[in-house]
Write a protein that holds these residues in place. Structure first.
Motif, PDB file in Angstrom:
ATOM      1  N   PHE A  91       0.840  -1.188   0.000  1.00 49.74           N
ATOM      2  CA  PHE A  91       0.000   0.000   0.000  1.00 49.74           C
ATOM      3  C   PHE A  91       0.876   1.239   0.000  1.00 49.74           C
ATOM      4  CE2 PHE A  91      -2.413  -3.352   2.005  1.00 49.74           C
ATOM      5  CZ  PHE A  91      -3.618  -3.272   1.330  1.00 49.74           C
ATOM      6  N   SER A  92       0.375   2.285  -0.639  1.00 47.50           N
ATOM      7  CA  SER A  92       1.041   3.574  -0.669  1.00 47.50           C
ATOM      8  C   SER A  92      -0.011   4.657  -0.447  1.00 47.50           C
ATOM      9  CB  SER A  92       1.721   3.774  -2.028  1.00 47.50           C
ATOM     10  OG  SER A  92       2.237   5.070  -2.132  1.00 47.50           O
ATOM     11  N   TYR A  93       0.326   5.664   0.341  1.00 46.33           N
ATOM     12  CA  TYR A  93      -0.591   6.777   0.531  1.00 46.33           C
ATOM     13  C   TYR A  93       0.211   8.070   0.594  1.00 46.33           C
ATOM     14  CZ  TYR A  93       0.475   5.617   5.449  1.00 46.33           C
ATOM     15  OH  TYR A  93       1.106   5.308   6.622  1.00 46.33           O
ATOM     16  N   ASP A  94      -0.265   9.061  -0.136  1.00 51.35           N
ATOM     17  CA  ASP A  94       0.407  10.345  -0.279  1.00 51.35           C
ATOM     18  C   ASP A  94      -0.564  11.449   0.122  1.00 51.35           C
ATOM     19  OD1 ASP A  94       2.721   9.116  -1.713  1.00 51.35           O
ATOM     20  OD2 ASP A  94       1.167   8.711  -3.195  1.00 51.35           O
ATOM     21  N   THR A  95      -0.054  12.451   0.837  1.00 47.14           N
ATOM     22  CA  THR A  95      -0.897  13.526   1.348  1.00 47.14           C
ATOM     23  C   THR A  95      -0.232  14.870   1.095  1.00 47.14           C
ATOM     24  OG1 THR A  95      -1.570  12.034   3.123  1.00 47.14           O
ATOM     25  CG2 THR A  95      -2.115  14.357   3.385  1.00 47.14           C
ATOM     26  N   ASN A 133       4.088   7.538   2.305  1.00 47.94           N
ATOM     27  CA  ASN A 133       4.504   6.357   3.035  1.00 47.94           C
ATOM     28  C   ASN A 133       3.980   5.139   2.296  1.00 47.94           C
ATOM     29  OD1 ASN A 133       5.776   4.839   4.935  1.00 47.94           O
ATOM     30  ND2 ASN A 133       4.623   5.622   6.680  1.00 47.94           N
ATOM     31  N   SER A 134       4.616   4.030   2.561  1.00 48.89           N
ATOM     32  CA  SER A 134       4.159   2.766   1.978  1.00 48.89           C
ATOM     33  C   SER A 134       4.387   1.658   2.999  1.00 48.89           C
ATOM     34  CB  SER A 134       4.886   2.463   0.669  1.00 48.89           C
ATOM     35  OG  SER A 134       6.277   2.418   0.870  1.00 48.89           O
ATOM     36  N   ALA A 135       3.671   0.561   2.790  1.00 44.85           N
ATOM     37  CA  ALA A 135       3.799  -0.571   3.698  1.00 44.85           C
ATOM     38  C   ALA A 135       3.517  -1.854   2.941  1.00 44.85           C
ATOM     39  CB  ALA A 135       2.825  -0.432   4.860  1.00 44.85           C
ATOM     40  N   ILE A 136       4.235  -2.894   3.310  1.00 42.63           N
ATOM     41  CA  ILE A 136       3.976  -4.233   2.774  1.00 42.63           C
ATOM     42  C   ILE A 136       3.451  -5.062   3.939  1.00 42.63           C
ATOM     43  CG2 ILE A 136       5.012  -6.301   1.772  1.00 42.63           C
ATOM     44  CD1 ILE A 136       7.076  -4.423   0.432  1.00 42.63           C
ATOM     45  N   LEU A 137       2.258  -5.639   3.743  1.00 44.82           N
ATOM     46  CA  LEU A 137       1.596  -6.357   4.833  1.00 44.82           C
ATOM     47  C   LEU A 137       1.085  -7.713   4.368  1.00 44.82           C
ATOM     48  CD1 LEU A 137      -0.578  -3.341   6.012  1.00 44.82           C
ATOM     49  CD2 LEU A 137       1.502  -4.185   7.126  1.00 44.82           C
ATOM     50  N   LEU A 138       1.225  -8.704   5.218  1.00 42.77           N
ATOM     51  CA  LEU A 138       0.631 -10.015   4.974  1.00 42.77           C
ATOM     52  C   LEU A 138      -0.779  -9.968   5.539  1.00 42.77           C
ATOM     53  CD1 LEU A 138       0.791 -12.929   3.986  1.00 42.77           C
ATOM     54  CD2 LEU A 138       1.716 -13.558   6.223  1.00 42.77           C
ATOM     55  N   SER A 161      -3.605  14.040  -3.187  1.00 46.52           N
ATOM     56  CA  SER A 161      -3.589  13.061  -2.098  1.00 46.52           C
ATOM     57  C   SER A 161      -4.219  11.787  -2.598  1.00 46.52           C
ATOM     58  CB  SER A 161      -4.350  13.615  -0.888  1.00 46.52           C
ATOM     59  OG  SER A 161      -3.729  14.802  -0.431  1.00 46.52           O
ATOM     60  N   ASP A 162      -3.478  10.688  -2.494  1.00 47.89           N
ATOM     61  CA  ASP A 162      -3.976   9.441  -3.077  1.00 47.89           C
ATOM     62  C   ASP A 162      -3.652   8.226  -2.218  1.00 47.89           C
ATOM     63  OD1 ASP A 162      -1.246   9.098  -3.585  1.00 47.89           O
ATOM     64  OD2 ASP A 162      -1.421   9.462  -5.712  1.00 47.89           O
ATOM     65  N   PHE A 163      -4.282   7.105  -2.588  1.00 50.01           N
ATOM     66  CA  PHE A 163      -4.173   5.853  -1.854  1.00 50.01           C
ATOM     67  C   PHE A 163      -4.167   4.741  -2.888  1.00 50.01           C
ATOM     68  CE2 PHE A 163      -6.796   2.879   1.151  1.00 50.01           C
ATOM     69  CZ  PHE A 163      -5.637   2.260   1.616  1.00 50.01           C
ATOM     70  N   SER A 164      -3.180   3.847  -2.787  1.00 47.18           N
ATOM     71  CA  SER A 164      -3.042   2.743  -3.737  1.00 47.18           C
ATOM     72  C   SER A 164      -2.717   1.453  -3.001  1.00 47.18           C
ATOM     73  CB  SER A 164      -1.910   3.019  -4.728  1.00 47.18           C
ATOM     74  OG  SER A 164      -2.115   4.205  -5.427  1.00 47.18           O
ATOM     75  N   GLY A 165      -3.076   0.360  -3.594  1.00 48.55           N
ATOM     76  CA  GLY A 165      -2.735  -0.940  -3.034  1.00 48.55           C
ATOM     77  C   GLY A 165      -2.735  -2.000  -4.114  1.00 48.55           C
ATOM     78  N   ALA A 166      -1.914  -3.023  -3.916  1.00 46.19           N
ATOM     79  CA  ALA A 166      -1.847  -4.110  -4.884  1.00 46.19           C
ATOM     80  C   ALA A 166      -1.353  -5.380  -4.203  1.00 46.19           C
ATOM     81  CB  ALA A 166      -0.895  -3.763  -6.030  1.00 46.19           C
ATOM     82  N   LYS A 167      -1.871  -6.474  -4.674  1.00 48.59           N
ATOM     83  CA  LYS A 167      -1.400  -7.789  -4.204  1.00 48.59           C
ATOM     84  C   LYS A 167      -0.074  -8.061  -4.888  1.00 48.59           C
ATOM     85  CE  LYS A 167      -2.331 -12.608  -4.837  1.00 48.59           C
ATOM     86  NZ  LYS A 167      -2.968 -13.467  -5.803  1.00 48.59           N
ATOM     87  N   LEU A 168       0.910  -8.497  -4.110  1.00 46.86           N
ATOM     88  CA  LEU A 168       2.211  -8.846  -4.677  1.00 46.86           C
ATOM     89  C   LEU A 168       2.177 -10.328  -5.055  1.00 46.86           C
ATOM     90  CD1 LEU A 168       4.504  -6.999  -2.116  1.00 46.86           C
ATOM     91  CD2 LEU A 168       3.729  -6.204  -4.359  1.00 46.86           C
TER      92      LEU A 168
END
Length: 169
Positions: A91-95, A133-138, A161-168
């Motif tokens: 996930f990535s989120y920018d503000t 910021n970004s984060a990789i989460l199980l 300002s945006d929010f993104s996410g993707a399955k790795l």
């Protein structure tokens, strides 16, 4: 225009009606699935805020302008992403905070904060201040991921300002 006369049988309209219903069912399946019938499309979304907003602490930030949303896992109404399957996700989120404003975005999973961001723009009078910021989460299937301010009310500049996410994979 030519008119045709003769005996009308109900079989032809019934056949057309059945075909139309079959097409409508296929279209509904494609739309609801979000993958246009291709299960091989990866899970992912990207959305941004369509306008500048001031949001109270503890309120989910809704990124209402959706750029991409495979599998319809992100809701532009609630601001929440629900994982369609167990996997590793990024996930990535920018503000962007306006001059003299602040925001403290937190990436939450099922109500618990997992990643923090501090965007304090008290020094500039004419410049916005961007934080990322970004984060990789199980995550497990059905986990709910969203962004909200973890410290105080936030003023967030729309479009930037945006929010993104993707399955790795």
């Amino acid at each position: 225009m030519n008119f045709v006369t003769g005996i009308c049988k109900n079989t032809t309209p019934k056949l057309f009606d059945d075909q139309i219903q079959a097409i409508q069912k296929s279209v509904r399946t494609i739309v609801e699935d979000g993958s246009c019938g291709n299960k091989n499309i990866p899970v992912g979304f990207h959305a941004y805020m369509g306008s500048t907003k001031t949001i109270a602490k503890g309120v989910v930030w809704v990124y209402d302008k959706i750029v991409i949303n495979t599998h319809n896992a992100y809701s532009g109404t609630t601001g929440k992403f629900t994982t369609p399957e167990q996997a590793l996700y990024m996930f990535s989120y920018d503000t962007l905070s306006d001059p003299g404003k602040m925001s403290h975005a937190g990436l939450h999973v099922n109500g618990k904060i997992r990643s923090w961001q501090a965007c304090n723009n008290y020094g500039g009078k004419h410049q916005g201040f961007t934080c990322s910021n970004s984060a990789i989460l199980l995550l497990q299937k059905g986990d709910v991921v969203y962004v909200e301010d973890h410290l105080a009310a936030a003023t967030i500049r729309g479009l930037y300002s945006d929010f993104s996410g993707a399955k790795l994979n």
